[in-house]
Scaffold this motif. Structure first.
Motif, PDB file in Angstrom:
ATOM      1  N   PRO A 204     -28.283 -74.086  34.399  1.00  0.00           N
ATOM      2  CA  PRO A 204     -27.182 -73.123  34.494  1.00  0.00           C
ATOM      3  C   PRO A 204     -27.175 -72.170  33.295  1.00  0.00           C
ATOM      4  CG  PRO A 204     -26.369 -75.209  33.688  1.00  0.00           C
ATOM      5  CD  PRO A 204     -27.843 -75.408  33.962  1.00  0.00           C
ATOM      6  N   PRO A 205     -26.296 -71.167  33.311  1.00  0.00           N
ATOM      7  CA  PRO A 205     -26.181 -70.274  32.151  1.00  0.00           C
ATOM      8  C   PRO A 205     -25.772 -71.051  30.898  1.00  0.00           C
ATOM      9  CG  PRO A 205     -25.016 -69.381  34.059  1.00  0.00           C
ATOM     10  CD  PRO A 205     -25.415 -70.780  34.416  1.00  0.00           C
ATOM     11  N   ILE A 206     -26.165 -70.526  29.741  1.00  0.00           N
ATOM     12  CA  ILE A 206     -25.837 -71.148  28.456  1.00  0.00           C
ATOM     13  C   ILE A 206     -24.577 -70.487  27.895  1.00  0.00           C
ATOM     14  CG2 ILE A 206     -26.603 -71.468  26.076  1.00  0.00           C
ATOM     15  CD1 ILE A 206     -29.475 -71.667  27.219  1.00  0.00           C
ATOM     16  N   ALA A 207     -23.619 -71.304  27.487  1.00  0.00           N
ATOM     17  CA  ALA A 207     -22.358 -70.819  26.928  1.00  0.00           C
ATOM     18  C   ALA A 207     -22.272 -71.178  25.447  1.00  0.00           C
ATOM     19  CB  ALA A 207     -21.176 -71.438  27.673  1.00  0.00           C
ATOM     20  N   LEU A 208     -21.643 -70.311  24.668  1.00  0.00           N
ATOM     21  CA  LEU A 208     -21.471 -70.548  23.237  1.00  0.00           C
ATOM     22  C   LEU A 208     -20.242 -71.419  22.987  1.00  0.00           C
ATOM     23  CD1 LEU A 208     -22.163 -66.991  21.787  1.00  0.00           C
ATOM     24  CD2 LEU A 208     -23.750 -68.914  21.989  1.00  0.00           C
ATOM     25  N   PRO A 209     -20.217 -72.176  21.867  1.00  0.00           N
ATOM     26  CA  PRO A 209     -18.992 -72.887  21.509  1.00  0.00           C
ATOM     27  C   PRO A 209     -17.833 -71.900  21.412  1.00  0.00           C
ATOM     28  CG  PRO A 209     -20.810 -73.563  20.088  1.00  0.00           C
ATOM     29  CD  PRO A 209     -21.306 -72.403  20.890  1.00  0.00           C
ATOM     30  N   GLY A 210     -16.692 -72.298  21.942  1.00  0.00           N
ATOM     31  CA  GLY A 210     -15.538 -71.419  21.956  1.00  0.00           C
ATOM     32  C   GLY A 210     -15.364 -70.638  23.239  1.00  0.00           C
ATOM     33  N   THR A 211     -16.298 -70.800  24.180  1.00  0.00           N
ATOM     34  CA  THR A 211     -16.183 -70.103  25.459  1.00  0.00           C
ATOM     35  C   THR A 211     -15.007 -70.663  26.268  1.00  0.00           C
ATOM     36  OG1 THR A 211     -18.555 -69.640  25.556  1.00  0.00           O
ATOM     37  CG2 THR A 211     -17.344 -69.573  27.635  1.00  0.00           C
ATOM     38  N   ASP A 212     -14.189 -69.751  26.792  1.00  0.00           N
ATOM     39  CA  ASP A 212     -13.044 -70.120  27.626  1.00  0.00           C
ATOM     40  C   ASP A 212     -13.518 -70.171  29.077  1.00  0.00           C
ATOM     41  OD1 ASP A 212     -10.685 -70.198  29.151  1.00  0.00           O
ATOM     42  OD2 ASP A 212      -9.567 -69.050  27.663  1.00  0.00           O
ATOM     43  N   LEU A 213     -13.476 -71.360  29.681  1.00  0.00           N
ATOM     44  CA  LEU A 213     -13.942 -71.544  31.050  1.00  0.00           C
ATOM     45  C   LEU A 213     -12.835 -71.360  32.089  1.00  0.00           C
ATOM     46  CD1 LEU A 213     -16.301 -74.652  30.691  1.00  0.00           C
ATOM     47  CD2 LEU A 213     -16.882 -72.225  30.562  1.00  0.00           C
ATOM     48  N   GLY A 214     -11.618 -71.146  31.634  1.00  0.00           N
ATOM     49  CA  GLY A 214     -10.511 -70.971  32.567  1.00  0.00           C
ATOM     50  C   GLY A 214      -9.564 -72.157  32.551  1.00  0.00           C
ATOM     51  N   GLU A 215      -8.554 -72.104  33.391  1.00  0.00           N
ATOM     52  CA  GLU A 215      -7.553 -73.161  33.442  1.00  0.00           C
ATOM     53  C   GLU A 215      -8.086 -74.405  34.155  1.00  0.00           C
ATOM     54  OE1 GLU A 215      -3.785 -72.050  34.982  1.00  0.00           O
ATOM     55  OE2 GLU A 215      -3.444 -70.454  33.513  1.00  0.00           O
ATOM     56  N   LEU A 216      -7.437 -75.523  33.867  1.00  0.00           N
ATOM     57  CA  LEU A 216      -7.707 -76.745  34.625  1.00  0.00           C
ATOM     58  C   LEU A 216      -7.531 -76.465  36.113  1.00  0.00           C
ATOM     59  CD1 LEU A 216      -5.732 -79.358  32.494  1.00  0.00           C
ATOM     60  CD2 LEU A 216      -8.215 -79.182  32.649  1.00  0.00           C
ATOM     61  N   SER A 217      -8.339 -77.106  36.934  1.00  0.00           N
ATOM     62  CA  SER A 217      -8.217 -76.916  38.371  1.00  0.00           C
ATOM     63  C   SER A 217      -6.843 -77.381  38.839  1.00  0.00           C
ATOM     64  CB  SER A 217      -9.307 -77.700  39.097  1.00  0.00           C
ATOM     65  OG  SER A 217      -9.028 -79.094  39.034  1.00  0.00           O
ATOM     66  N   PRO A 218      -6.329 -76.831  39.936  1.00  0.00           N
ATOM     67  CA  PRO A 218      -5.025 -77.278  40.448  1.00  0.00           C
ATOM     68  C   PRO A 218      -4.969 -78.784  40.662  1.00  0.00           C
ATOM     69  CG  PRO A 218      -5.711 -75.265  41.562  1.00  0.00           C
ATOM     70  CD  PRO A 218      -6.871 -75.693  40.721  1.00  0.00           C
ATOM     71  N   GLU A 219      -6.060 -79.357  41.148  1.00  0.00           N
ATOM     72  CA  GLU A 219      -6.096 -80.806  41.386  1.00  0.00           C
ATOM     73  C   GLU A 219      -5.897 -81.581  40.098  1.00  0.00           C
ATOM     74  OE1 GLU A 219      -9.237 -84.237  42.944  1.00  0.00           O
ATOM     75  OE2 GLU A 219      -9.867 -82.137  42.770  1.00  0.00           O
ATOM     76  N   VAL A 220      -6.635 -81.186  39.030  1.00  0.00           N
ATOM     77  CA  VAL A 220      -6.524 -81.888  37.746  1.00  0.00           C
ATOM     78  C   VAL A 220      -5.154 -81.636  37.128  1.00  0.00           C
ATOM     79  CG1 VAL A 220      -7.458 -82.041  35.402  1.00  0.00           C
ATOM     80  CG2 VAL A 220      -9.015 -81.881  37.363  1.00  0.00           C
ATOM     81  N   ALA A 221      -4.653 -80.411  37.247  1.00  0.00           N
ATOM     82  CA  ALA A 221      -3.323 -80.104  36.700  1.00  0.00           C
ATOM     83  C   ALA A 221      -2.250 -80.984  37.345  1.00  0.00           C
ATOM     84  CB  ALA A 221      -3.011 -78.625  36.903  1.00  0.00           C
ATOM     85  N   ARG A 222      -2.325 -81.147  38.683  1.00  0.00           N
ATOM     86  CA  ARG A 222      -1.351 -82.003  39.368  1.00  0.00           C
ATOM     87  C   ARG A 222      -1.492 -83.459  38.919  1.00  0.00           C
ATOM     88  NH1 ARG A 222      -2.919 -78.917  43.862  1.00  0.00           N
ATOM     89  NH2 ARG A 222      -4.332 -80.587  44.514  1.00  0.00           N
TER      90      ARG A 222
END
Length: 496
Positions: A204-222
C-alpha cells in the motif's frame, strides 16, 4: 505551550504484552495513565507460531471503551513490534493467521534469498541489517497459493489502523524494517522484490508519522463510545516511537540510545541513511525515524534471555533477581547473547546459558543469581560492542548513552554499561514508547509545536544518571570479544 488540555490514546503492543494508555497534555507536560494491560505471545499451531490478532483487537476495543469514559479524546494511534504482517483478500478480509517472527518456517530462508541476489544488492537497496526474520524473508517463505489470494499486505499496526478506520497504508518507520523499503527514495524497493519474483502489488502507499487517517469508523465509535476521535499514525514501529522520546536536548551532539526491552536497539540518530561498506560490514541497519531522520542502529538481544530465564524460575521477582546478580562477583562467565541458540522461547533457557559456558570452557553458572549475572554482564558487553561500531562507522565519538524503555529500570545493568563503556548513561523515560506515540499524535494535531516532542519529555520525566565508577579491568573486553569470534566469523562468511 498551549494551556489547553489535549487527550490522546496510545495502543502499544509488545511481544509479551500490550497496553492501552491515555495521555493528557497540559501546560507543556504529559501525564500517561495505562488503562488496560493484557498478555501477548506466540500461539503454536500444527508446527507453526502465530500472533492472536483477533484477541489483541478485542483487548484494544476494551481499552478504548475505558478511555471514552474519561472525556473527549482527540486521537488514537497504534505501535507494535516490527517485521510481521497480515494479508488481506479482495474483500479486505484477513487471510489465515499472522505468522510470528520466531516461527521455524523461516529456517534457512534468509540464506537462500541472499544467495539469489547477493548482500550488496540487498543492502544497497535497503540499508537494513540482515536478520533471519525480516519481512523480506517472511514473504519469500509464503506459500504461493496464499500469495495468489492476497491483495494487500499490512504490517501489524497498519492492520489495526485499518480495522479502526478503514485506511490501508503502511507507516514509514515500520515499512523501513521490512528490508524492501528504499531509504533514499522513501518508496518501496520494488526492483529487489522483482528480482526475487515476489509480488509488489500487495504494497500500500507509505504514510509519514503524524498522518491523519480520519475518524474512527462508525462501527468502532459505537462499540467504544469514542465519537469524533481521529486515527493519527504515530511512529508505528515501537522503537521509532521510543527514540522519538529520547530526552536529548535541542542541538545536543555525541549521544546514542538504547531502546531496552525484549530486544535492545542500540543506535544513533542521523539526518540521512548511511549505506557505506563499513556500515554493511558492521551489519548496521538504517531504519526511518520521525521528522525525516534515520535511526542507524543494530538490533541485538535484549532482556529476552532474562525474561525466559525468569519464566523457567516460576516467574521469580525481577527485583530479587537483579539484587541476587549484584551480589555475584564480577569476572564470571560470559555468553554471546546473539548466539542463535538464545533466539527461540523455552523453559530450558537457563540450561542453554549453562551449555554455552561449558562449551566455551568457562565455569557453569548454577544458581539464578549466577545465571543472571552472566546474562547481564554479557548484555552490557554486547551494548558496548555496538557503541564502538557506531563510533567507527560514523567517525564521531559517543559521550552519552540514553537508555529508554523497560531496561531504564535496571540500575544494575545501566551501571554495568556505564562502567564497561566509560560513558555517561542517562536512564528514562521507562514509558518512552507510549510517550513518543502520544506526542507524535499531539504534534500532528497541533497540541504542541513542531519539533517539541523531546522538550515535553524533558519537562515531564525524572531521569537517572550513571557515571563510570572506574577503569574497566584489563582484558575484560577482550575476553568477551574472543567469545563472539564464532558468530562474527559466521556472519562474515555468510556475506561471502
Amino acid at each position: 505551550m498551549s494551556a489547553e488540555v489535549s487527550r490522546h490514546i496510545a495502543v502499544d503492543l509488545g511481544a509479551s504484552s500490550g497496553r492501552v494508555a491515555l495521555g493528557t497534555l497540559r501546560e507543556g507536560r504529559l501525564s500517561v495513565e495505562v488503562l488496560h494491560r493484557f498478555p501477548n505471545g506466540g500461539v503454536p499451531v500444527r508446527g507453526g507460531l502465530y500472533w492472536d490478532l483477533l484477541g489483541l483487537w478485542r483487548e484494544i476495543l476494551h481499552g478504548l471503551k475505558l478511555a471514552s469514559s474519561r472525556g473527549p479524546v482527540a486521537s488514537v494511534g497504534v505501535n507494535s513490534w516490527a517485521v510481521d504482517y497480515g494479508l488481506l483478500d479482495d474483500e479486505g478480509e484477513l487471510l489465515g493467521g499472522v505468522h510470528h517472527y520466531r516461527s521455524a518456517r523461516l529456517n534457512g530462508v534468509m540464506e537462500r534469498v541472499r544467495e539469489t541476489v547477493g548482500d550488496g544488492a540487498i543492502y544497497g537497496a535497503t540499508g537494513i541489517q540482515f536478520l533471519p526474520f525480516n519481512t523480506l524473508y517472511q514473504l519469500a517463505a509464503e506459500r504461493p497459493e496464499r500469495l495468489s489470494q492476497a491483495r494487500t499486505l499490512l504490517m501489524v499496526p497498519d492492520l489495526l489502523h485499518y480495522w479502526l478506520c478503514g485506511a490501508r497504508v503502511t507507516e514509514r518507520t515500520n515499512a523501513s524494517t521490512t528490508q524492501f523499503y528504499d531509504p533514499l527514495s522513501g518508496e518501496w524497493a520494488t526492483p529487489l522484490l522483482d528480482a526475487l519474483k515476489l509480488p509488489t502489488h500487495l504494497l500500500p502507499p507509505i504514510a509519514l508519522p503524524g498522518t491523519d487517517l480520519g475518524e474512527l469508523s462508525p462501527e468502532v465509535a459505537r462499540e467504544t463510545g469514542l465519537h469524533g476521535t481521529r486515527v493519527i499514525v504515530p511512529a508505528t514501529h515501537d522503537t521509532a516511537s521510543a527514540v522519538a522520546a529520547v530526552p536529548a536536548a535541542a542541538g545536543e551532539t555525541g549521544w546514542a540510545y538504547v531502546s531496552s526491552g525484549t530486544w535492545s536497539l542500540v543506535g544513533v540518530e542521523t539526518p540521512q541513511p548511511v549505506l557505506t561498506d563499513a556500515a554493511l560490514t558492521a551489519n548496521l541497519t538504517n531504519e526511518a525515524g520521525v521528522n525525516g531522520t534515520t535511526r542507524l542502529l543494530k538490533n541485538v538481544m535484549g532482556l529476552w534471555v532474562v525474561q525466559e530465564c525468569r519464566r523457567a524460575w516460576d516467574n521469580a521477582d525481577f527485583a530479587a533477581l537483579y539484587e541476587g546478580a549484584a551480589g555475584v562477583p564480577a569476572g564470571g562467565p560470559l555468553i554471546d547473547p546473539d548466539d542463535a541458540r538464545f533466539l527461540h522461547p523455552g523453559l530450558d533457557m537457563p540450561d542453554r546459558v549453562g551449555a554455552y559456558c561449558a562449551e566455551t570452557g568457562q565455569p557453569v553458572p548454577r544458581t539464578p543469581a549466577e545465571v543472571m549475572r552472566c546474562v547481564l554482564d554479557s548484555l552490557a558487553h554486547r551494548t558496548v560492542d555496538v557503541l564502538e561500531q557506531l563510533e567507527a562507522v560514523q567517525e564521531r565519538p559517543i559521550r552519552t548513552v540514553y537508555v529508554v524503555g523497560g531496561g531504564a529500570q535496571s540500575g544494575f545493568l545501566n551501571q554495568l554499561t556505564a562502567d564497561l563503556s566509560g560513558r555517561t548513561v542517562v536512564a528514562g523515560p521507562v514509558e518512552a514508547t507510549l510517550m513518543g506515540n502520544l506526542l507524535v499524535q499531539a504534534e500532528a494535531s497541533g497540541a504542541i509545536p513542531r519539533g517539541g516532542v523531546r522538550e515535553v519529555v524533558r519537562a515531564s520525566e525524572l531521569l537517572t544518571t550513571f557515571m563510570p565508577s572506574g577503569p574497566v579491568p584489563a582484558g575484560e573486553r577482550e575476553r568477551f570479544r574472543r567469545l563472539t569470534v564464532r558468530r562474527v566469523t559466521d556472519e562474515a562468511l555468510s556475506r561471502g
